[in-house]
Write an enzyme that holds these catalytic residues in place. Structure first.
Site: not given
Ligand SMILES: Cc1cc2nc3c(=O)[nH]c(=O)nc-3n(C[C@H](O)[C@H](O)[C@H](O)COP(=O)(O)OP(=O)(O)OC[C@H]3O[C@@H](n4cnc5c(N)ncnc54)[C@H](O)[C@@H]3O)c2cc1C
Ligand code: FES
Length: 1291
Positions: A764, A842, A1224
């Site tokens: 990423e 997160r 995920e």
């Protein structure tokens, strides 16, 4: 290669004419990113070529040298099992277990369409064995020659000799006494590649018939030194089936260890002498040979033939008694005698294809004497992994049950053990006493290489205990009156059995609906035939050059000098590239173009003055070939001045207060209102009648995508343009940073991504650095530059999943209802920020998992350390947060002595209840999902069975656990929640679509094609998706956060709807025309048949400063039940069964979604069990580099029974076609295996009178399992902390 026929994946079939093996793997959804697929197809092809009718067992074994990071293996195995002669073939492609299949068909609940052609394909494979015949000219040469031909050749750096007789071999060695003998080169190549060994003269011993012979005598067998391990394995199997069982106990022990020796590919080429001469302290063969008193026959011209007992062969670390110019001719292994017992044991991190942690070859010969019992005539115990070489312990002739005398020979302290045992009567106490002396004698300290000191000590004792149990059991069978091993203890004798794997998948398949159909991954067949192109498969471009990286060898240091003159002297080396080659760069420029970062710009592309971790990029050598660039890069000399402190772990960072400035705090309920007005709805903290405090600690995880990072930069002569092909999840960021670094506008840079061989978050942001390096080089040299990282470079440079530490205090009621949670959360960010802030957010937002905590006080910080920058990894901090919540659940349950599932249920979120970040829960199906999972997995009954099993078995324990998950969908950065698409309809009716997402195996492009076809009302075959490119769809977000189908799907839907609406008037006025004619009519009427689609996720926008706004678009839920069995003596485990139920709304493609669920579960299970990155606390060096040292789950690590169900009747109004994201969310369900293991350990501890909560960090490695089980051996082997700094730590 001489006279050998090499068959590659491309040679057996093509997309147009695939080989049945290729077709099967594609059809069963056995290929996702496809990078592992050629290896897997060829393993299956080789098996079916060797054996027309392999058994299921043989199929199971065929893949022991293959790895896949995407699929979770189940579909590959099930596809392959169809080739097995004893397989139970079903007629559908769903492939349920036989009983399930019969039941479903009888009840009409079978979801598969009859008429799958997989059976037909398999049948065809049986008759296609000659599809690639052995070339006739080679066959003729071989037949004409009969014997191998001697030859030699040389190049500028080495000479190669290929003798065919021992005499020729010895003559060569007379000329070149330092020549290196080579057989399979599985060791020699490693020395050359990783240890920089240089061998100017290499001599092959692979074609000397005398060294390959196997001779049986009355007393034993002579195995030629060049016998391959596969041949050895087959010969041993044959001997064990033909000879008297007592004769082959030693050979059977050797066979036992060979079964878990490397993988097929290695065993096929590696030879017996190669293993012995390597003298590895963890050799799996040497302990057995030593214990069996095997003898080597060696020869040289000078010394003639001599015999060396294996027990005298090893002189020290990788030093042997072999003299210069001597070769091993053969190895003699004697048969065992009637009252001789031999066993071999091996324990490693992973069952298949892994290096030993500790192994043993144990041999005892006995004689029965009346009045005395069984008397030991000879005994020999050898251990691997316990010192610098294989170590042998020899007992003198004695009464076995009276004394065990250990003679460590070279280790004088062994005298102690001997004294402790001599003359003692056999008893449990005597054994424990002997063991105490044994561990004192073992020369391991806390900092010994390989680490795991306490575990290795306890393991040696445990393997010994297994042997004692085995022999006692055998003797009791022979001799009336000798007390047998009690039945509960027999479980310590054998390893945990592992049946063949199978699976069940249950979902609703929308036949004929295009969206919702189980369409096969559109690239699957290309991947199975080798036609799919990854960057390194692209043919070299004209003038192309290759990069070789110069990386830091220090973790924290000042760079004093870089000398690359020796590298530049090599012919073909073009340049050394560093920050100085960035056009117009100066270190002091305002926006330093050597400094980048996805949000915080805080790391250099090429380190200039200081380095902050081992593996940091300092420069790039550019040369005419990749191998030359690598060789030249090794010649670059960098001198450093070390800087203190060196901070590696979270604990180091906390002690040194080494944090990034960024931090996050969440306060709710009573914590929020402490200083403000009183809120009547707030549950008072005093409602908590109990509290527990603890630590949840998790290690990192390596992405281990099969395709390492790879980039190719192609400069243009015009207008400063640069084209970059990159294996990246983030083409836009690649484009923007290439432009920034080269000082050109973004409109001059295009980044293209066809496909990746896996990404999992690791590409990423970290992939960008390599693209920048090659772009700088390409710009400077005006030629294309390509670089593909080696596995070791990739692991050293690109960061991993963040390790986390959560320090919690939880208050709860008598029933177990949560009242408050206080949490200090720390992640290890590494040396630069990268995406650590978002990962931390997160994690914080998932630290509740599925549970309502009315009062929350959370603080989260990122540790700044001297390791590579940790980064995104599937789950992006979510699993780490949820792990804290689940550790809390189990802590509270243990405290209250209640089942964990009761605490879970009591605290589940209800509809409209707010999370700790203030988002009201909508459409929550948690209760139903959980109940469904417990019911369909038959949880309660199986839990009772587990308890019953545990009561009957002392050394093997089972455990079962349920685990729910809730995963928030959206990027937490609001602006990233947007996507674009471009759709063209051509006049022949064909459709070309492009969108912002990248394909890394997850099937995104397949789903996008399905959506386009569905919206336009055309068959899938009409729609094509070529690649992702920044000049087609600009300003895209990374393919991440699991929302790529949601967002890009919506953008495609938007574009296709526009076109559909433009076509509508023509369709209305020509209701009967075909799609092609409709397009033609519209075109002729000058309709725009191209559309740009766009989507932004509505209502998002959480504000951290006020704690208000919507964080996530929606949540995906799931639950899993896992059952395991552990060996409490070794720490080994087998996952017996896993049941997964997911609420993923209405699936866009159930086959792809099952693949995502199984793959994610396997990856999550790896994170929580065998995958443990380890770093040196003194140098910052990552020990676990490469597949040899870092173990991802293999084919035989998956649950033996894996059942996946989609929850029925769940919809999602907030995503495309009512679907839900699936990439995920299932990953955390793999942690159910961790808690099942913990449950089993509970039972083992109870056996040792230990009860209640115990802390166990993740992952549950064999080491942690064994140590946590406790017992007297653990106490004996205990290593006090004051013994020194450990060899390795979890960062
Ligand atoms: C992926 C992988 C997995 C592995 N797994 C295991 C494992 O599970 N267990 C384990 O024990 N090992 C393992 N190994 C180590 C290795 O496979 C073995 O040591 C193997 O047996 C070496 O055989 P070879 O023919 O490849 O040796 P080579 O690499 O060709 O040679 C090794 C050494 O032996 C010498 N040699 C070879 N033949 C003779 C001879 N006749 N006389 C004198 N010297 C000779 C060579 O000069 C060299 O020094 C693994 C290696 C790899 C790469
Ligand atoms: S499909 Fe196996 S690694 Fe990707």
């Amino acid at each position: 290669m001489d006279s050998r026929h090499v068959i590659t994946i491309e040679g057996i079939g093509t997309v147009k004419t695939p080989h049945p093996t290729q077709e099967v793997i594609a059809k069963v959804h056995g290929s996702q990113c496809g990078f592992c697929t050629p290896g897997i197809v060829m393993s299956l092809y080789a098996l079916t070529k060797d054996k027309m009718n392999p058994t299921q067992e043989e199929v199971d074994e065929a893949f022991d040298g293959n790895l896949c990071r995407c699929t979770g293996y189940r579909p590959i195995l099930e596809g392959a099992m169809k080739s097995a002669s004893d397989g139970d073939h079903h007629e559908c492609e769903v492939g349920c277990a036989p009983a399930e299949c019969a039941e479903k068909r009888s009840t009409g609940t079978c979801t598969a369409e009859k008429g799958s052609d997989i059976e037909d394909i398999v049948k065809r494979s049986k008759v296609s064995e000659d599809s690639v015949p052995f070339p006739s000219d080679l066959l003729e040469r071989h037949t004409a020659r009969q014997t191998a031909v001697a030859y030699s050749f040389r190049c500028d750096r080495a000479a190669w000799y290929h003798p065919t007789t021992v005499d020729q071999l010895l003559s060569i060695l007379d000329l070149y006494p330092d020549a290196k003998l080579v057989h399979g080169s599985t060791e020699v190549s490693i020395e050359m590649k990783f240890k920089n060994a240089v061998y100017p003269v290499l001599v092959s011993v692979a074609d000397i018939p005398a060294l390959k012979s196997i001779t049986e005598t009355d007393d034993g067998v002579h195995f030629g030194g060049s016998v391959t391990l596969t041949t050895l394995q087959h010969t041993l199997e044959s001997l064990c089936s033909r000879r008297e069982p007592h004769q082959t106990r030693g050979l059977a022990a050797l066979l036992d260890n060979l079964r878990f020796f490397a993988g097929n590919q290695i065993r096929n080429v590696a030879c017996l002498a190669g293993n012995i001469v390597t003298a590895s302290p963890t050799s799996d063969i040497n302990p057995v040979l030593m214990a069996m008193n095997a003898i080597l026959r060696v020869q040289s011209s000078e010394n003639g033939i001599r015999q060396i007992p294996v027990r005298e062969f090893f002189l020290g670390y990788r030093r042997t008694a072999l003299r210069s110019s001597e070769v091993i001719l053969s190895v003699y292994v004697p048969f065992s005698c009637p009252n001789q017992y031999v066993k071999a044991y091996k324990q490693s991190k992973r069952k298949d294809d892994d290096i030993t942690i500790v192994n043993a070859g144990l041999n005892v010969g006995l004689e029965f004497a009346s009045g005395q019992g069984w008397v030991v005539k000879e005994a020999s115990f050898a251990f691997g992994g316990m010192g610098p070489t294989t170590m042998r312990f020899v007992t003198k002739s004695c009464t076995f049950w009276q004394s065990i005398v250990v003679d460590l020979r070279r280790y004088s302290s062994a005298k102690l053990t001997a004294e402790a045992c001599v003359g003692k009567t056999w008893s449990k106490e005597m054994m424990e006493n002997a063991a105490k002396q044994l561990v004192i004698d073992l020369p391991l300290t806390l900092s010994s290489p390989g680490g795991m000191i306490q575990y290795r000590r306890v393991l040696a004792l445990s393997l010994f205990q297994k042997f004692i149990l085995y022999v006692s059991h055998q003797l009791a069978k022979l001799t009336p009156g000798v007390p047998s091993v009690v039945e509960r203890e027999v479980s310590g004798i054998e390893n945990i059995p592992r049946p063949l794997s199978h699976g069940v998948q249950e979902y609703e398949n929308e036949k004929g609906a295009v969206v919702g159909e189980t369409t096969t991954h559109l690239s699957a067949l290309k991947q199975c035939t080798g036609e799919a192109v990854y960057i390194d498969d692209m043919a070299p471009l004209q003038g192309e050059l290759f990069g070789g990286l110069v990386l830091s060898s220090q973790a924290h240091a000042e760079i004093k000098s870089v000398d690359y003159s020796a590298a530049l002297k090599l012919d073909g080396v073009k340049a050394y590239i560093s920050a100085n080659d960035i056009p117009g760069w100066t270190p002091d420029e305002h926006h330093n173009r050597n400094v980048v970062g996805p949000v915080f710009r805080d790391e250099e592309i090429f380190a200039t003055k200081k380095v902050y971790h081992v593996g940091q990029m300092i420069g790039l050598i550019v040369a005419e070939s990749a191998s030359l660039a690598t060789r030249a890069a090794k010649l670059v000399r960098v001198t450093y001045e070390p800087i203190q402190p060196l901070i590696v772990s979270i604990e180091d960072a906390i002690a040194a207060k080494s944090f990034f400035e960024f931090s996050r705090t969440i306060k709710t309920g009573a914590y929020k209102t402490t200083d403000g007005p009183k809120d009547e709805r707030v549950v008072p903290l005093s409602a908590a009648t109990h509290t527990v405090e603890g630590v949840a600690r998790m290690s990192a995880q390596e992405h281990f995508y099969l395709e390492t990072n790879c980039s190719l930069a192609v400069p243009s002569k015009e207008d400063d343009e640069m084209l970059v092909y990159a294996s990246t999840q983030n083409p836009t960021e690649t484009q923007h940073f290439v432009a920034h670094t080269l000082g050109i506008p973004s409109n001059r840079v295009v980044c293209k991504v066809k496909r990746m061989g896996g990404g999992f978050g690791g590409k990423e942001s970290r992939s960008v650095l390599l693209s920048l390096a090659v772009a700088i080089a390409a710009k400077k040299l005006g030629r294309p530059v390509r670089c593909m990282l080696t596995r070791e470079e990739d692991m050293a440079m690109t960061g991993q999943r963040h390790p986390f530490r959560g320090e919690y205090k939880v208050g709860f009621t008598d029933e177990g209802k949560f009242v408050f949670m206080e949490l200090d959360l720390y992640s290890n960010g590494g040396f630069s920020m990268d995406l650590s802030h978002s990962v931390l957010e997160r994690a914080l937002c998932h630290a509740d998992n599925c549970y309502h905590f009315p009062n929350v006080k959370m603080r989260a910080r990122i540790c700044k350390t001297n390791i590579p920058s940790n980064t995104a990894f599937r789950g992006f901090g979510g699993p780490q947060g949820m792990m804290v919540a689940e550790q809390i659940i189990h802590h509270v349950a243990a405290y209250l002595k209640k089942p964990a599932e009761e605490i879970m249920r009591l605290n589940f979120y209800e509809c409209d209840q707010p999370t700790h970040f203030g988002q009201p829960m909508e459409n929550v199906y948690l209760d139903r999902l959980f109940a469904d999972t417990l019911r369909t997995s038959d949880f309660e009954r199986r839990k009772a069975e587990v308890a019953e099993y545990n009561a009957r078995h002392k050394y093997r324990k089972r455990g079962i656990a349920v685990l729910p998950t809730k995963f928030g969908l959206s990027f937490t950065a609001r602006w990233l929640n947007q996507a674009g698409a471009l759709v063209h309809v051509y006049t022949d009716g064909s459709v070309l679509i492009t969108h912002g997402g990248t394909e890394m195996g997850q099937g995104l492009h397949t789903k996008m094609v399905q959506i386009a076809a569905h919206t336009l009302g055309v068959p899938i075959s009409k729609v094509h998706l070529s690649e992702t490119s920044t000049d087609k769809v600009p300003n895209t977000s990374a393919t991440a956060a699991s929302v790529s189908s949601d967002m890009n799907g919506m953008a495609i839907l938007d574009a296709c709807t526009q076109i559909r609406e433009r076509l509508k008037p023509y369709a209305d006025s020509h209701p009967k025309v075909s799609w092609e004619d409709l397009v033609e009519i519209a075109y002729k009427d000058r309709v725009n048949l191209s559309a740009n689609g766009f989507y932004k996720t509505p209502d998002l926008g959480f504000d951290w400063s006020t704690g208000t706004g919507r964080m996530y678009n929606y949540f995906t839920y799931g639950a899993a039940v896992s059952e395991v069995e552990i060996d409490t003596l070794t720490g080994d485990h087998v996952v017996r069964r896993a049941d997964i139920v997911m609420d993923i709304g209405k699936s866009l493609n159930p086959a792809i979604d099952v693949g995502q669920i199984e793959g994610a579960f396997t990856q999550g299970m790896g994170w929580c069990t065998i995958e443990e990155p380890l770093v040196s606390p003194t140098t910052g060096f990552l020990f676990t580099r490469g597949p040899g040292a870092y173990k991802i789950p293999g084919f035989r690590d998956i649950p033996t029974d894996l059942r996946v169900r989609f929850m029925k009747g769940a919809t999602n109004p907030r995503a495309i076609h009512s679907s839900k994201a699936v990439g995920e969310p299932p990953l955390f369900l793999g942690a159910s295996v961790f808690f099942a293991i913990k449950h089993a350990i509970d039972a083992a501890r109870a056996e040792n009178c230990q009860s209640g909560y115990f802390r166990m960090d993740s992952p549950a490695t064999a080491e942690r399992i064994r140590n946590a089980c406790g017992g007297p051996l653990v106490e004996i082997a205990h290593v006090p902390n004051e013994m020194g700094k450990p060899w390795a730590v979890v960062a």
